[in-house]
Scaffold this motif. Structure first.
Motif, PDB file in Angstrom:
ATOM      1  N   LYS A 191      -5.316   9.360   1.791  1.00  0.00           N
ATOM      2  CA  LYS A 191      -4.949   9.084   0.403  1.00  0.00           C
ATOM      3  C   LYS A 191      -4.367   7.677   0.253  1.00  0.00           C
ATOM      4  CE  LYS A 191      -4.042  13.963  -0.619  1.00  0.00           C
ATOM      5  NZ  LYS A 191      -3.064  14.962  -1.128  1.00  0.00           N
ATOM      6  N   VAL A 192      -5.048   6.721   0.847  1.00  0.00           N
ATOM      7  CA  VAL A 192      -4.578   5.332   0.826  1.00  0.00           C
ATOM      8  C   VAL A 192      -4.779   4.722  -0.558  1.00  0.00           C
ATOM      9  CG1 VAL A 192      -4.881   3.020   1.793  1.00  0.00           C
ATOM     10  CG2 VAL A 192      -5.045   5.037   3.280  1.00  0.00           C
ATOM     11  N   SER A 193      -3.729   4.113  -1.088  1.00  0.00           N
ATOM     12  CA  SER A 193      -3.791   3.377  -2.353  1.00  0.00           C
ATOM     13  C   SER A 193      -3.329   1.953  -2.097  1.00  0.00           C
ATOM     14  CB  SER A 193      -2.892   4.035  -3.407  1.00  0.00           C
ATOM     15  OG  SER A 193      -2.783   3.192  -4.553  1.00  0.00           O
ATOM     16  N   LEU A 194      -4.101   0.998  -2.549  1.00  0.00           N
ATOM     17  CA  LEU A 194      -3.740  -0.409  -2.353  1.00  0.00           C
ATOM     18  C   LEU A 194      -2.932  -0.964  -3.514  1.00  0.00           C
ATOM     19  CD1 LEU A 194      -7.082  -1.729  -0.812  1.00  0.00           C
ATOM     20  CD2 LEU A 194      -5.107  -0.657   0.313  1.00  0.00           C
ATOM     21  N   THR A 195      -2.477  -0.072  -4.393  1.00  0.00           N
ATOM     22  CA  THR A 195      -1.617  -0.481  -5.502  1.00  0.00           C
ATOM     23  C   THR A 195      -0.209  -0.776  -4.993  1.00  0.00           C
ATOM     24  OG1 THR A 195      -2.867   0.901  -7.037  1.00  0.00           O
ATOM     25  CG2 THR A 195      -0.681   0.187  -7.743  1.00  0.00           C
ATOM     26  N   GLU A 196       0.404  -1.837  -5.489  1.00  0.00           N
ATOM     27  CA  GLU A 196       1.743  -2.220  -5.046  1.00  0.00           C
ATOM     28  C   GLU A 196       2.773  -1.165  -5.465  1.00  0.00           C
ATOM     29  OE1 GLU A 196       4.573  -5.813  -6.365  1.00  0.00           O
ATOM     30  OE2 GLU A 196       2.804  -6.447  -5.219  1.00  0.00           O
ATOM     31  N   PRO A 197       3.524  -0.608  -4.516  1.00  0.00           N
ATOM     32  CA  PRO A 197       4.529   0.402  -4.878  1.00  0.00           C
ATOM     33  C   PRO A 197       5.724  -0.209  -5.593  1.00  0.00           C
ATOM     34  CG  PRO A 197       4.661  -0.100  -2.538  1.00  0.00           C
ATOM     35  CD  PRO A 197       3.458  -0.836  -3.072  1.00  0.00           C
TER      36      PRO A 197
ATOM     37  N   MET B 153       0.829  -1.194   0.000  1.00  0.00           N
ATOM     38  CA  MET B 153       0.000   0.000   0.000  1.00  0.00           C
ATOM     39  C   MET B 153       0.865   1.246   0.000  1.00  0.00           C
ATOM     40  SD  MET B 153      -1.243   0.377   3.965  1.00  0.00           S
ATOM     41  CE  MET B 153      -1.656   2.097   3.690  1.00  0.00           C
ATOM     42  N   SER B 154       0.222   2.380  -0.311  1.00  0.00           N
ATOM     43  CA  SER B 154       0.855   3.696  -0.214  1.00  0.00           C
ATOM     44  C   SER B 154      -0.146   4.633   0.436  1.00  0.00           C
ATOM     45  CB  SER B 154       1.258   4.231  -1.593  1.00  0.00           C
ATOM     46  OG  SER B 154       2.196   3.382  -2.216  1.00  0.00           O
ATOM     47  N   ALA B 155       0.349   5.627   1.156  1.00  0.00           N
ATOM     48  CA  ALA B 155      -0.536   6.565   1.840  1.00  0.00           C
ATOM     49  C   ALA B 155       0.249   7.790   2.276  1.00  0.00           C
ATOM     50  CB  ALA B 155      -1.206   5.904   3.050  1.00  0.00           C
TER      51      ALA B 155
END
Length: 217
Positions: free
Chosen positions: A165-171, A34-36
């Protein structure tokens, strides 16, 4: 790396990686990637950071006293990294005896997340869970229904992380590595008196060598 920066890095070890897959079937599954953007409050110090997680690796990029700093935890290799992008310098702490934390405890199914209610946190409907680390620290975790973390806090509230701004896309995996053109200074906890410097062709010539944290005045 400043003392404050290192304190935040250690705080990461204890709390931020809590956002992982829980083994309890009653709990939602958290992403391992995740990214945030994270707003942090650690013992009265407040800051904001770009946060990325990929498996057992955690990366935080933030500004400390006007200096851009990147902190990386790699539990698989038992390494802590402190990068200073403006100087193109990296501190590499080798920690074979890295202490346990909720990341590995949850990943191994050693902790239970107990639902204690539902609350609206930062405008988001969240499920509140309580858990206790193997060291006895009580933590509260707020998550959305899809497993996205909203807040993680200690029982006393002196440590708190709010996620936005949480994104569950793999960084990108490259985010968790030292760039090739950085000067690397390595400190091994098993060799406290030795500091090794690895030069690189494009790195700055002058490097200020920093003593290990337990040897700083």
């Amino acid at each position: 790396m400043t003392r404050l920066s290192f304190s935040l890095l250690l705080a990461l070890l204890g709390l931020l990686p809590l956002a992982l897959t829980a083994q309890d079937n009653a709990s939602p599954e958290f992403p391992r990637a995740m990214s945030a953007v994270v707003r942090m409050k650690v013992h009265g110090q407040e800051n904001q950071a770009k946060y990325d997680m990929l498996g057992d690796k955690v990366r935080m990029e933030l500004e400390m006293r006007g200096t851009r700093v990147v902190n990386i935890i790699d539990r698989g290799r038992r390494i802590l990294l402190g990068l200073q992008p403006d100087e193109k310098v990296a501190m590499r702490f080798v920690m074979p005896n890295m202490p346990p934390n909720p990341l590995m405890e949850l990943a191994n199914g050693d902790l239970d997340l107990v639902e204690v209610g539902q609350e609206t946190v930062n405008g988001k409907a969240a499920i509140k869970y309580e858990t206790k680390s193997q060291m006895g620290q009580v933590l509260y975790v707020w998550m959305e229904a899809d497993g996205s973390p909203v807040r993680i806090a200690s029982e006393k509230g002196n440590v708190r992380f709010d996620f936005a701004k949480v994104s569950l896309t793999e960084p990108d995996a490259a985010l968790f590595e030292i760039p090739d053109d950085y000067r690397v200074i390595s400190v091994d906890e098993n060799k406290p008196g030795q500091i090794m410097t690895q030069p690189t062709p494009n790195a700055p010539e002058k490097v200020n060598v920093i003593a290990p944290p337990d040897e700083q005045p």
